[in-house]
Design an enzyme around this catalytic site. Structure first.
Site, PDB file in Angstrom:
ATOM      1  N   TYR A  51       0.678  -1.175   0.174  1.00  0.00           N
ATOM      2  CA  TYR A  51       0.007   0.028   0.251  1.00  0.00           C
ATOM      3  C   TYR A  51       1.487   1.242  -0.149  1.00  0.00           C
ATOM      4  O   TYR A  51       1.771   1.378   0.121  1.00  0.00           O
ATOM      5  CB  TYR A  51      -1.116   0.056   0.700  1.00  0.00           C
ATOM      6  N   GLU A 108       1.999  -1.003  -6.070  1.00  0.00           N
ATOM      7  CA  GLU A 108       1.782  -0.042  -4.925  1.00  0.00           C
ATOM      8  C   GLU A 108      -0.100   0.033  -5.558  1.00  0.00           C
ATOM      9  O   GLU A 108      -0.652   0.473  -6.578  1.00  0.00           O
ATOM     10  CB  GLU A 108       2.288   1.611  -5.197  1.00  0.00           C
ATOM     11  N   ASP A 154       2.534  -3.559   5.201  1.00  0.00           N
ATOM     12  CA  ASP A 154       1.449  -3.492   4.049  1.00  0.00           C
ATOM     13  C   ASP A 154       1.442  -4.857   3.443  1.00  0.00           C
ATOM     14  O   ASP A 154       2.252  -5.447   3.071  1.00  0.00           O
ATOM     15  CB  ASP A 154       1.306  -2.260   3.278  1.00  0.00           C
TER      16      ASP A 154
END
Length: 239
Positions: free
Chosen positions: A32, A96, A148
């Site tokens: 993320y 991402e 993440d």
């Protein structure tokens, strides 16, 4: 720039280089952004001063931006390891995913965004012959250092769309592992790819890897203490 036809925009990142020793791509690493907006994340990922980059960014509406060609090594995984290899960046595509990250604004990833991530991963996997078990979280390859995309990322949903490795988690049984059961858990996770030594002890690395494993494969109960249901889930996953 080699890339996916699903990318709606291209914004070249400054930080990229050839893959070392011509290493072929065999992994996708999902992150993320940890930032409030996709625009701010793009600015950082494309800046020559940011010391980071990625191949793709998926915004919350499902838009896909390409920043680094798939033939290049992007700077997304950092200090990391999988299956005993430490140059994760040379063997992976980094994606991402826009989300503010852990904190008061951490939230579920919208369905439109998850569908776009799934479509992008399917496209990349088909062109590079990436197996489902090699679609991983940043936390899987950098346990303890990164968490993440986190427990709110819906790996089960992604799997239903044909991406990633998933099994239903075992029913919660929080009895801590010890002795042979603990060693078996460590052996299973090390064999799966996590950077973990079989010590028979609940050492710092075992806690870091257990946190990463449960964050990915048992997100309803994240813990750094190996327990019976984590072992049962690992056995299902590696069967």
């Amino acid at each position: 720039m080699i890339g996916s036809p699903l990318a709606g925009h291209i914004r070249p990142a400054a930080n990229s280089e050839p893959r070392r020793d011509g290493r072929p791509v065999d992994m996708i690493i999902l992150h993320y952004t940890g930032m409030d907006s996709a625009a701010a994340a793009c600015d950082l990922l494309c800046s020559p001063h940011g010391q980071v980059s990625c191949h793709y960014l998926v915004d919350e509406e499902g838009g896909i931006i390409q920043m680094v060609g798939e033939e290049k090594r992007a700077w997304h995984a950092g200090v990391s390891a999988w299956q005993g290899e430490t140059d994760t960046n040379s063997r992976s595509i980094g994606i991402e995913i826009q989300n503010p990250g852990h904190g008061p604004r951490y939230r579920d990833f919208p369905a439109s965004q998850m569908e776009a991530v799934a479509a992008l991963c399917r496209d990349i996997s088909s062109r590079h012959a990436i197996p489902p078990r090699h679609v991983l979280a940043h936390s899987d390859v950098a346990p303890g250092r990164k968490i993440d995309p986190g427990e709110r990322f819906d790996w089960a949903f992604l799997h239903r769309l044909g991406v990633g490795h998933w099994v239903p988690p075992a029913a919660l049984d929080p009895i801590p592992l010890q002795g042979a059961a603990l060693s078996r858990f460590q052996t299973l996770l090390a064999g799966y790819g996590y950077g973990l030594a079989v010590t028979g002890l609940v050492d710092d690395q075992t806690r870091r890897v257990t946190d990463a494993f449960t964050r990915h494969f048992r997100p309803d109960h994240v813990t750094d203490t190996p327990d019976l249901s984590a072992l049962a889930t690992a056995e299902r996953l590696t069967a």
